[in-house]
Write an enzyme that holds these catalytic residues in place. Structure first.
Site, mmCIF file in Angstrom:
data_model
loop_
_atom_site.group_PDB
_atom_site.id
_atom_site.type_symbol
_atom_site.label_atom_id
_atom_site.label_comp_id
_atom_site.label_asym_id
_atom_site.label_seq_id
_atom_site.Cartn_x
_atom_site.Cartn_y
_atom_site.Cartn_z
ATOM 1 C CE LYS A 118 -4.438 -1.635 1.487
ATOM 2 N NZ LYS A 118 -5.619 -1.480 2.291
ATOM 3 C CE LYS A 201 -6.903 -8.248 -1.065
ATOM 4 N NZ LYS A 201 -7.290 -7.836 0.288
ATOM 5 C CE LYS A 204 -13.893 -3.512 1.689
ATOM 6 N NZ LYS A 204 -12.601 -3.738 2.333
HETATM 7 N N1 AQP Z 1 -10.221 -11.171 -2.558
HETATM 8 C C1 AQP Z 1 -10.460 -11.720 -1.378
HETATM 9 N N2 AQP Z 1 -10.568 -13.058 -1.267
HETATM 10 C C2 AQP Z 1 -10.824 -13.618 -0.040
HETATM 11 N N3 AQP Z 1 -10.993 -12.896 1.089
HETATM 12 C C3 AQP Z 1 -10.885 -11.570 0.995
HETATM 13 N N4 AQP Z 1 -10.990 -10.591 1.905
HETATM 14 C C4 AQP Z 1 -10.813 -9.376 1.313
HETATM 15 N N5 AQP Z 1 -10.600 -9.547 0.003
HETATM 16 C C5 AQP Z 1 -10.628 -10.897 -0.227
HETATM 17 C C6 AQP Z 1 -11.247 -10.823 3.312
HETATM 18 O O1 AQP Z 1 -12.306 -9.995 3.728
HETATM 19 C C7 AQP Z 1 -12.082 -9.596 5.081
HETATM 20 C C8 AQP Z 1 -12.182 -8.109 5.167
HETATM 21 O O2 AQP Z 1 -11.121 -7.506 4.441
HETATM 22 P P1 AQP Z 1 -10.958 -5.950 4.530
HETATM 23 O O3 AQP Z 1 -12.002 -5.335 3.744
HETATM 24 O O4 AQP Z 1 -10.905 -5.523 5.931
HETATM 25 O O5 AQP Z 1 -9.544 -5.638 3.996
HETATM 26 P P2 AQP Z 1 -8.770 -6.117 2.768
HETATM 27 O O6 AQP Z 1 -8.380 -7.544 2.922
HETATM 28 O O7 AQP Z 1 -7.652 -5.136 2.592
HETATM 29 O O8 AQP Z 1 -9.844 -6.011 1.591
HETATM 30 P P3 AQP Z 1 -9.795 -5.141 0.327
HETATM 31 O O9 AQP Z 1 -11.055 -5.394 -0.418
HETATM 32 O O10 AQP Z 1 -8.515 -5.416 -0.416
HETATM 33 O O11 AQP Z 1 -9.823 -3.678 0.921
HETATM 34 P P4 AQP Z 1 -8.921 -2.462 0.516
HETATM 35 O O12 AQP Z 1 -9.001 -2.405 -0.977
HETATM 36 O O13 AQP Z 1 -9.502 -1.272 1.177
HETATM 37 O O14 AQP Z 1 -7.535 -2.788 1.007
HETATM 38 C C9 AQP Z 1 -10.706 -10.116 5.479
HETATM 39 O O15 AQP Z 1 -10.891 -11.322 6.201
HETATM 40 C C10 AQP Z 1 -10.055 -10.387 4.167
HETATM 41 O O16 AQP Z 1 -9.080 -11.408 4.268
#
Ligand code: AQP
Length: 340
Positions: A118, A201, A204
């Site tokens: 990040k 991955k 969002k």
């Molecule tokens: N692509 C994914 N596949 C499986 N699990 C996922 N999780 C997120 N993306 C995937 C799981 O969802 C939970 C919440 O995640 P988060 O929203 O707190 O943070 P993150 O993992 O950083 O998700 P994003 O979508 O990638 O958010 P941003 O873009 O803001 O960084 C966790 O259990 C995560 O593992």
């Protein structure tokens, strides 16, 4: 409920840093619901303090927090049985995070791949909060003495760090106070990948909306995104071995399997030899059938934001009742006078 389930306390969170994706649904929400259904005591948190480690426009943050709450409930989390709240309403998280900032070492945090990804080349200009993100995550879990944390694969390193922090606190103060937490990373959906690149991955905050399925997408959008999902020109193999080195194909098979609650091998058995032109419409139909009820319930819940706020407030009250005695004891162990 068996003895093991009785001894478990589950905590997990989702950031309101945008709308929820299929990755969050399959990798997190669906598994949270299974844990709730198995009778395990569960605490689920919309981690707004984590979201602000990168800039969030306040109005959008408020909206995304309510929408995430609606997503939890629409997926099947019952606030009567599980605790559901937003993090900033329980100040014990931030307070324990400060103590953990004084336990964790700079070198430990500097090794976190999420921080490196990040921050990229912009290390000097990202927030201190982004660097300290994992100490707050450790506090989220440990302030409840949670024992199990269901997460996707991407959070594994942060959980290992939380274990190190708990271990160092216990060792430094000569106590056995914080439990050593168990990550729960299992099933076919621990890492749902982008529809545009099978090596990254689904996220969002990916700038391309075509890379993800949002829980707010309608049937047309879901079908379009799956139709346009990157694949290769080969037919599907009839076993999982044939998916090695085919990350996009593997991802679509995994998504199918996770949505249909079956093994990815069953999907390749059924669709082996078929072209993506045949497989993708089946996947789109399945995704619409599974997600449409969740989306419409989310939309219904979002019509009454005041009710969502009330639910989060009630959840926060229950969460604070669990967290505050644990925080007070932590302060006591660390030598801080509590005279109130
Ligand atoms: N692509 C994914 N596949 C499986 N699990 C996922 N999780 C997120 N993306 C995937 C799981 O969802 C939970 C919440 O995640 P988060 O929203 O707190 O943070 P993150 O993992 O950083 O998700 P994003 O979508 O990638 O958010 P941003 O873009 O803001 O960084 C966790 O259990 C995560 O593992």
């Amino acid at each position: 409920m068996d003895d093991q389930a009785r001894a478990m306390r589950v905590f997990s969170g989702i950031q309101p840093s945008g709308g929820l994706t299929l990755g969050n649904y399959l990798g997190a929400l669906k598994r949270f619901v299974s844990l709730q259904e198995s009778g395990v005591e569960s605490i689920y948190c919309i981690v707004d303090l984590h979201a602000i480690t990168v800039w969030q426009e306040p109005g959008e943050l408020r909206f995304a927090t309510r929408q995430a709450a609606a997503g939890f409930m629409a997926a099947g989390i019952d606030p009567g049985r599980s605790i559901l709240f937003n993090q900033s309403q329980v100040s014990a998280h931030a307070e324990l995070a400060w103590l953990f900032n004084c336990v964790a070492r700079m070198g430990w945090l500097g090794r976190m791949t999420q921080f490196k990804d990040k921050a990229g080349k912009n290390r000097e200009n990202v927030s201190v909060g982004l660097f300290a993100y994992p100490t707050l995550m450790a506090a989220d879990i440990l302030v409840y003495h949670a024992t199990h944390v269901p997460v996707g694969e991407d959070q594994k390193q942060h959980l290992e760090l939380a274990r190190e922090i708990a271990g160092k606190f216990n060792h430094d103060f000569g106590v056995e106070f914080f439990p050593i937490i168990e990550p729960v990373i299992e099933g076919t959906a621990t890492r749902i990948m982008s529809l545009r690149d099978g090596k990254v991955k689904m996220s969002k905050s990916d700038p391309s909306d075509m890379s993800r399925i949002n829980l707010t997408d309608d049937a047309d959008a879901i079908a379009r995104k799956i139709r346009k999902a990157k694949t290769d020109p080969l037919p599907l193999p009839d076993s999982l071995d044939g998916l090695e080195d085919r990350p996009e194909a593997r991802n679509l098979v995994n998504i199918f399997a996770a949505l249909d609650d079956r093994d990815p091998g069953g999907v390749t058995n059924e669709y082996g030899g078929k072209m993506f032109s045949e497989f993708k419409p089946k996947l789109a139909d399945l995704a619409v059938a599974k997600l449409e009820p969740v989306t419409s319930e989310m939309n219904r819940l979002m019509e009454d934001p005041a009710e969502i706020d009330r639910t989060l407030g009630q959840g926060a009250k229950k969460a604070a009742e669990l967290a505050e005695p644990i925080l007070a004891e932590t302060y006591g162990i660390a030598g801080m006078i509590r005279s109130r």
